[in-house]
Design a protein around this motif. Structure first.
Motif, short mmCIF file in Angstrom:
data_model
loop_
_atom_site.label_atom_id
_atom_site.label_comp_id
_atom_site.label_asym_id
_atom_site.label_seq_id
_atom_site.Cartn_x
_atom_site.Cartn_y
_atom_site.Cartn_z
N GLY A 81 0.84 -1.19 0.00
CA GLY A 81 0.00 0.00 0.00
C GLY A 81 0.87 1.23 0.00
O GLY A 81 1.91 1.27 0.66
N MET A 82 0.46 2.25 -0.73
CA MET A 82 1.33 3.41 -0.87
C MET A 82 1.23 4.40 0.28
O MET A 82 2.05 5.30 0.39
N TRP A 83 0.26 4.26 1.17
CA TRP A 83 0.10 5.19 2.29
C TRP A 83 0.64 4.56 3.57
O TRP A 83 0.37 3.40 3.86
N VAL A 84 1.37 5.37 4.35
CA VAL A 84 1.93 4.91 5.62
C VAL A 84 1.72 6.00 6.66
O VAL A 84 1.97 7.17 6.40
N LEU A 85 1.26 5.61 7.84
CA LEU A 85 1.16 6.51 8.98
C LEU A 85 2.25 6.11 9.96
O LEU A 85 2.27 4.99 10.46
N VAL A 86 3.19 7.04 10.21
CA VAL A 86 4.34 6.77 11.07
C VAL A 86 4.19 7.59 12.34
O VAL A 86 3.90 8.79 12.29
N GLY A 87 4.41 6.95 13.49
CA GLY A 87 4.30 7.62 14.79
C GLY A 87 5.56 8.40 15.14
O GLY A 87 6.55 8.41 14.41
N GLU A 88 5.52 9.02 16.31
CA GLU A 88 6.61 9.90 16.74
C GLU A 88 7.93 9.16 16.90
O GLU A 88 8.99 9.69 16.60
N GLY A 89 7.89 7.94 17.35
CA GLY A 89 9.11 7.17 17.54
C GLY A 89 9.60 6.47 16.29
O GLY A 89 10.58 5.74 16.33
N GLY A 90 8.92 6.64 15.17
CA GLY A 90 9.32 6.02 13.93
C GLY A 90 8.61 4.70 13.64
O GLY A 90 8.87 4.07 12.63
N GLN A 91 7.73 4.28 14.53
CA GLN A 91 7.00 3.03 14.32
C GLN A 91 5.88 3.24 13.30
O GLN A 91 5.24 4.28 13.27
N ILE A 92 5.65 2.21 12.48
CA ILE A 92 4.58 2.27 11.49
C ILE A 92 3.28 1.90 12.19
O ILE A 92 3.14 0.80 12.72
N LEU A 93 2.34 2.84 12.21
CA LEU A 93 1.07 2.64 12.89
C LEU A 93 0.02 2.02 11.97
O LEU A 93 -0.82 1.24 12.42
N LYS A 94 0.05 2.39 10.71
CA LYS A 94 -0.95 1.90 9.76
C LYS A 94 -0.38 2.00 8.36
O LYS A 94 0.35 2.92 8.05
N ARG A 95 -0.74 1.04 7.53
CA ARG A 95 -0.28 1.02 6.14
C ARG A 95 -1.45 0.55 5.30
O ARG A 95 -2.21 -0.32 5.72
N GLY A 96 -1.61 1.11 4.11
CA GLY A 96 -2.70 0.66 3.27
C GLY A 96 -2.80 1.38 1.94
O GLY A 96 -2.00 2.25 1.62
N GLN A 97 -3.81 0.98 1.18
CA GLN A 97 -4.06 1.54 -0.15
C GLN A 97 -4.89 2.81 -0.10
O GLN A 97 -4.82 3.63 -0.99
N ASP A 98 -5.71 2.95 0.95
CA ASP A 98 -6.67 4.05 1.02
C ASP A 98 -6.25 5.06 2.09
O ASP A 98 -6.02 4.68 3.25
N LEU A 99 -6.15 6.32 1.73
CA LEU A 99 -5.73 7.37 2.66
C LEU A 99 -6.67 7.47 3.85
O LEU A 99 -6.23 7.63 4.99
N GLN A 100 -7.96 7.37 3.63
CA GLN A 100 -8.94 7.50 4.71
C GLN A 100 -8.73 6.44 5.79
O GLN A 100 -8.76 6.74 6.97
N ASN A 101 -8.47 5.20 5.39
CA ASN A 101 -8.23 4.13 6.36
C ASN A 101 -6.93 4.33 7.11
O ASN A 101 -6.83 4.01 8.30
N VAL A 102 -5.92 4.86 6.44
CA VAL A 102 -4.63 5.10 7.09
C VAL A 102 -4.74 6.23 8.11
O VAL A 102 -4.09 6.19 9.15
N LEU A 103 -5.59 7.21 7.85
CA LEU A 103 -5.76 8.34 8.78
C LEU A 103 -6.72 8.02 9.94
O LEU A 103 -6.85 8.82 10.86
N ALA A 104 -7.36 6.86 9.92
CA ALA A 104 -8.35 6.50 10.93
C ALA A 104 -7.82 6.58 12.37
O ALA A 104 -8.53 7.10 13.24
N PRO A 105 -6.61 6.11 12.69
CA PRO A 105 -6.13 6.25 14.08
C PRO A 105 -6.03 7.70 14.55
O PRO A 105 -6.30 8.00 15.71
N VAL A 106 -5.67 8.60 13.66
CA VAL A 106 -5.58 10.02 14.02
C VAL A 106 -6.99 10.59 14.20
O VAL A 106 -7.23 11.40 15.10
N GLU A 107 -7.91 10.16 13.35
CA GLU A 107 -9.32 10.60 13.47
C GLU A 107 -9.88 10.18 14.84
O GLU A 107 -10.57 10.96 15.49
N ARG A 108 -9.58 8.95 15.26
CA ARG A 108 -10.05 8.49 16.57
C ARG A 108 -9.45 9.30 17.69
O ARG A 108 -10.11 9.63 18.67
#
Length: 116
Positions: A81-108
């Motif tokens: 998947g081309m979208w990646v959400l990376v946290g403050e420490g450099g850990q990958i929090l979410k990865r996927g094809q859809d931007l909306q799904n990748v941004l879901a943890p921040v939305e919550r």
């Protein structure tokens, strides 16, 4: 005086393109950023666009590391998947094809910030 000569830039040859955010992608990211600023959680952002990746970084304070990085890597489109959400420490929090799904943890997190 009406001739415009483009300024030469390294990496602008054929086959060497810069990765960037499309208008709707950037609109979605900036909408989330604006809501986090209104909630008092984020104060600054930065964008970096290179040949392989485009990065949007959101900061709580300007002098810190980014709390989140939203990365677009088109080369991984068919794999992880081309979208990646990376946290403050450099850990990958979410990865996927859809931007909306990748941004879901921040939305919550935004929902918790607004409610609390």
């Amino acid at each position: 005086m009406s001739n415009v000569t483009p300024f030469p830039h390294p990496g602008t040859g054929p086959g060497e393109r810069q990765v960037g955010f499309e208008r709707l992608e950037l609109q979605r990211i900036m909408d989330l950023y604006g809501r986090m600023v209104a909630a008092g959680h984020w104060r600054d952002y930065a964008m970096d666009m290179g040949r392989e990746v485009a990065i949007f970084s959101a900061f709580r304070r300007t002098a810190e590391r980014p709390e989140y990085r939203i990365e677009k890597r088109p080369a991984l489109r068919h794999r992880q998947g081309m979208w990646v959400l990376v946290g403050e420490g450099g850990q990958i929090l979410k990865r996927g094809q859809d931007l909306q799904n990748v941004l879901a943890p921040v939305e919550r997190k935004l929902m918790r910030v607004v409610e609390g």
